[in-house]
Enzyme design. Structure first.
Site, PDB file in Angstrom:
ATOM      1  N   SER A   2       0.849  -1.190   0.000  1.00  0.00           N
ATOM      2  CA  SER A   2       0.000   0.000   0.000  1.00  0.00           C
ATOM      3  C   SER A   2       0.886   1.241   0.000  1.00  0.00           C
ATOM      4  CB  SER A   2      -0.964  -0.023   1.179  1.00  0.00           C
ATOM      5  OG  SER A   2      -1.949   0.972   1.028  1.00  0.00           O
ATOM      6  N   ASN A   3       0.347   2.371   0.382  1.00  0.00           N
ATOM      7  CA  ASN A   3       1.122   3.619   0.391  1.00  0.00           C
ATOM      8  C   ASN A   3       0.680   4.491   1.557  1.00  0.00           C
ATOM      9  OD1 ASN A   3      -1.096   5.479  -0.547  1.00  0.00           O
ATOM     10  ND2 ASN A   3      -1.068   4.017  -2.246  1.00  0.00           N
ATOM     11  N   ASP A   4       1.290   5.664   1.687  1.00  0.00           N
ATOM     12  CA  ASP A   4       1.089   6.516   2.862  1.00  0.00           C
ATOM     13  C   ASP A   4      -0.143   7.411   2.815  1.00  0.00           C
ATOM     14  OD1 ASP A   4       3.204   5.696   4.415  1.00  0.00           O
ATOM     15  OD2 ASP A   4       4.629   7.033   3.426  1.00  0.00           O
ATOM     16  N   SER A   5      -0.984   7.265   1.802  1.00  0.00           N
ATOM     17  CA  SER A   5      -2.150   8.152   1.720  1.00  0.00           C
ATOM     18  C   SER A   5      -3.042   7.989   2.950  1.00  0.00           C
ATOM     19  CB  SER A   5      -2.963   7.831   0.462  1.00  0.00           C
ATOM     20  OG  SER A   5      -4.165   8.556   0.491  1.00  0.00           O
ATOM     21  N   ALA A  50      -4.836   7.632  -3.836  1.00  0.00           N
ATOM     22  CA  ALA A  50      -3.496   7.203  -4.254  1.00  0.00           C
ATOM     23  C   ALA A  50      -3.623   5.745  -4.674  1.00  0.00           C
ATOM     24  CB  ALA A  50      -2.509   7.359  -3.111  1.00  0.00           C
TER      25      ALA A  50
END
Ligand code: C5P
Length: 224
Positions: free
Chosen positions: A29-32, A96
């Site tokens: 996943s990502n930091d959004s 994101a």
């Protein structure tokens, strides 16, 4: 109505960072945080719109008074968006979306084995690009999180994805990007207009974007 500029309009917002499964307990996943998209959803509702918020996982509370559609992966988000696209007036793509996903998700927990392991990734569809290809009347706003050449990269994405407005932000700046309550954005449009906004709360950024979109909707008869 000056204070309800989106009365009678439908707004579709995507938010959060998509989760791409590797196995039952692991994912990419990502930091959004979802803050920008949730702020857009709340402001749009406040401006009188009927809002659908398609959200990848986020720890934020569900905004009230909006249709909430939880999704997990980019593929889920694509189908949720495409099902609803034809009914909406404004699309704001703040999510994101992972560019790649694991080629296969293991149904069982992947076991520790060799000293090295390789995970094969395959490209996800570009949801915004598909919206750009299929849109009819919709005013479409994309986001571009950049670390360098903000305006050139933003403009390139605006054209490639056929958006009406690109919100470019330099995620290396203090007070901008993932997780913060503020953002520093530059708005780029198809006519070559560039608007550099000062540091604002994500709510204020949301309000500004929605006002612009309202003015530019076909029914508003504004300049486009
Ligand atoms: O290409 P990039 O990811 O920087 O573009 C960002 C914009 O494109 C965002 O509005 C994001 O929601 C959208 N996007 C998408 N599907 C992808 C990748 C990005 O809709 N697979």
């Amino acid at each position: 109505q000056p204070d309800l500029p989106l009365q009678g309009k439908k707004v579709l917002v995507t938010a959060g960072g998509t989760v791409e499964r590797l196995d039952p307990v692991r994912y990419l996943s990502n930091d959004s945080s979802g803050k920008m998209g949730y702020a857009v959803a709340e402001e749009a509702r406040g401006m009188g719109a009927e809002v659908v918020l398609i959200s990848a996982p986020s720890s934020l509370p569900r905004p009230e008074g909006v249709e909430f559609v939880p999704v997990v992966s980019a593929l889920d988000m694509l189908s949720a968006v495409m099902e609803r696209l034809k009914d909406v007036d404004i699309v704001i793509k703040a999510a994101a979306v992972a560019d790649y996903r694991p080629a296969e998700a293991s149904p069982v927990k992947i076991k520790k084995k060799d000293e090295e392991m390789t995970i094969r990734l395959v490209k996800n569809p570009d949801i915004l690009q598909q919206i750009g290809e299929r849109k009819t009347k919709q005013y479409v706003i994309g986001f571009a999180a950049e670390t360098n050449d903000l305006e050139a990269n933003g403009l390139d994405k605006l054209r490639r994805k056929n958006c009406d407005l690109m919100v470019a932000n330099d995620v290396t700046l203090e007070g901008a990007g993932f997780g913060t309550d503020t953002n520093i954005v530059t708005l780029l449009d198809k006519d070559g207009n560039v608007e550099r906004l000062p540091i604002l709360s994500k709510r204020e950024v949301a309000r500004h974007l929605l006002k612009l979109a309202a003015e530019r909707l076909p029914s508003a008869g504004g300049e486009r």
